[in-house]
Design a protein around this motif. Sequence first.
Motif, short mmCIF file in Angstrom:
data_model
loop_
_atom_site.label_atom_id
_atom_site.label_comp_id
_atom_site.label_asym_id
_atom_site.label_seq_id
_atom_site.Cartn_x
_atom_site.Cartn_y
_atom_site.Cartn_z
N PHE A 216 0.66 -0.98 -0.40
CA PHE A 216 -0.22 0.24 0.19
C PHE A 216 0.60 1.41 -0.36
O PHE A 216 2.26 1.15 0.48
CB PHE A 216 -1.11 0.44 1.15
CG PHE A 216 -1.96 -1.18 1.17
CD1 PHE A 216 -2.93 -1.17 0.37
CD2 PHE A 216 -1.75 -2.51 1.99
CE1 PHE A 216 -3.92 -1.99 0.89
CE2 PHE A 216 -2.07 -3.59 1.46
CZ PHE A 216 -3.71 -3.21 1.30
N GLU A 217 0.76 2.54 -0.60
CA GLU A 217 1.13 3.83 -0.53
C GLU A 217 1.56 3.94 0.84
O GLU A 217 0.74 3.57 2.11
CB GLU A 217 -0.08 4.90 -1.05
CG GLU A 217 0.57 6.27 -1.09
CD GLU A 217 1.36 6.05 -2.39
OE1 GLU A 217 1.91 7.17 -2.15
OE2 GLU A 217 0.98 5.55 -2.98
N SER A 218 3.07 4.46 1.00
CA SER A 218 3.47 4.48 2.73
C SER A 218 2.94 5.78 2.87
O SER A 218 2.04 6.74 2.38
CB SER A 218 4.83 4.55 2.21
OG SER A 218 5.00 5.69 1.73
N GLU A 219 2.93 6.26 4.35
CA GLU A 219 2.44 7.30 5.25
C GLU A 219 3.45 7.66 6.46
O GLU A 219 4.05 7.01 6.39
CB GLU A 219 1.49 6.87 5.57
CG GLU A 219 -0.17 5.55 5.47
CD GLU A 219 -0.57 5.23 7.15
OE1 GLU A 219 -0.80 6.37 7.81
OE2 GLU A 219 -0.92 3.82 6.64
N PRO A 220 3.99 9.28 5.58
CA PRO A 220 4.70 10.15 6.17
C PRO A 220 4.76 9.96 7.87
O PRO A 220 3.28 10.15 8.49
CB PRO A 220 4.97 11.47 6.41
CG PRO A 220 2.80 11.33 5.29
CD PRO A 220 2.82 9.56 5.53
N VAL A 221 5.54 9.88 9.04
CA VAL A 221 5.70 10.03 9.99
C VAL A 221 6.69 11.21 10.47
O VAL A 221 7.79 11.29 9.73
CB VAL A 221 6.71 8.46 10.56
CG1 VAL A 221 6.58 8.64 12.35
CG2 VAL A 221 5.40 7.79 10.46
N ALA A 222 6.59 12.13 11.61
CA ALA A 222 6.84 12.96 12.27
C ALA A 222 6.66 13.07 13.23
O ALA A 222 6.21 12.60 14.39
CB ALA A 222 6.72 14.67 11.43
N PHE A 223 8.42 13.14 13.51
CA PHE A 223 8.25 14.10 15.95
C PHE A 223 6.97 14.98 15.19
O PHE A 223 7.17 16.45 15.02
CB PHE A 223 10.12 14.49 15.34
CG PHE A 223 9.80 14.98 17.04
CD1 PHE A 223 9.35 14.03 18.08
CD2 PHE A 223 9.91 16.33 17.10
CE1 PHE A 223 9.74 14.64 19.73
CE2 PHE A 223 9.92 16.66 19.22
CZ PHE A 223 9.82 16.54 19.83
N ARG A 224 6.51 15.01 16.34
CA ARG A 224 5.33 16.19 16.95
C ARG A 224 5.50 16.49 18.62
O ARG A 224 4.69 15.24 19.09
CB ARG A 224 3.87 16.50 16.56
CG ARG A 224 4.00 16.04 15.01
CD ARG A 224 2.65 16.35 14.30
NE ARG A 224 2.47 16.11 12.66
CZ ARG A 224 2.45 15.23 12.37
NH1 ARG A 224 2.20 14.44 12.69
NH2 ARG A 224 2.27 14.90 10.93
N CYS A 225 5.32 17.07 19.31
CA CYS A 225 5.23 17.27 20.86
C CYS A 225 3.87 17.93 20.88
O CYS A 225 3.21 19.21 20.32
CB CYS A 225 6.16 18.14 21.46
SG CYS A 225 6.26 18.19 23.79
N GLY A 226 2.66 16.94 21.76
CA GLY A 226 1.85 17.52 21.93
C GLY A 226 1.22 18.54 22.74
O GLY A 226 0.14 19.60 23.05
N CYS A 227 2.50 19.53 23.60
CA CYS A 227 3.02 20.20 24.60
C CYS A 227 2.37 21.65 23.86
O CYS A 227 2.90 22.37 22.72
CB CYS A 227 4.41 20.56 25.06
SG CYS A 227 5.40 20.72 24.78
N SER A 228 1.80 22.98 24.47
CA SER A 228 1.26 23.88 24.21
C SER A 228 1.40 25.04 25.74
O SER A 228 0.61 24.34 27.05
CB SER A 228 0.10 23.85 23.32
OG SER A 228 -0.99 23.91 23.84
#
Length: 289
Positions: A216-228
């Motif tokens: 299947f088509e690959s899905e991008p992955v990224a570093f994300r922090c949910g803090c705010s």
Amino acid sequence: MSEYDSLQRFLFEDLGIRGELVRLDASWRSVQERHPYPPKVAEQLGQALAATLLLSATIKFQGSLILQAQSGGPIQTLVAQATHSRGLRGLARWQGEVAGQSLAELFGEGRLVLTIQNEGNEPYQGIVPLEGANLAAALQSYFALSEQLPTRLWLAADGQRATGLFIQELPAQRRSQEDWDRIAYLADTVTEAELLKLPRQELLYRLFNEERVRVFESEPVAFRCGCSRERIEGLLAHLAQDAIESIAHERGLIEVDCEFCNRHYSFDPIDVSLMYSPQIKPPSSTTRQ
């Protein structure tokens, strides 16, 4: 689609077996940039992040999946989180020298906790002993006990890349034991060097070139922090108002650090007063250093 920082799903269409391959490059290096981990700690954290991405892709949810290892050994805490949108973050805590290869040497006695936070639902949590030759073996025990689905994982990580391979029998599509044993045997020939170095398509071909595999088509992955700042304010506002205001006035500031991304948040007495005001909300602002 990019070879890097991606999740690739594949399916053995005639066998009722699904697979996943995850590669973390810049996203994994972003996690390491936040904290200087010893090599053995970084290796385990990278494997945990790869595993969390693989496991999150097996369920439909809106929220996050958190993998946490807790122990009294050299590596005391390992936390990896993946969201439904393929964002990830993680951290580890350790003490003293971290050496060895097995879970017993790296963690000592401990437990592995898997938590699924799905919006609109109560969190689901599964717990298994932190036992086995490696993290992949401990996770396989989790699936054997909770999901009761034949599942295998292979994980690897170094300073530049964290990666993982996953195969699982599909629910309600059980076929012959011979088919599962064959696919598991083929996947088990993979080496750590191949997981880390071979291009994705070359790796899948090397392992399964005699099988009918749908990719299947690959899905991008990224570093994300949910803090705010808003989230930190919300957490503080749920604490006792008198105690928070007293600390703010005594120290001049309430300071909060996010362990995942190293952001620093500061709240002065006026900020604290506004948190508890039902009429006035503090304006959104950037992180205060």
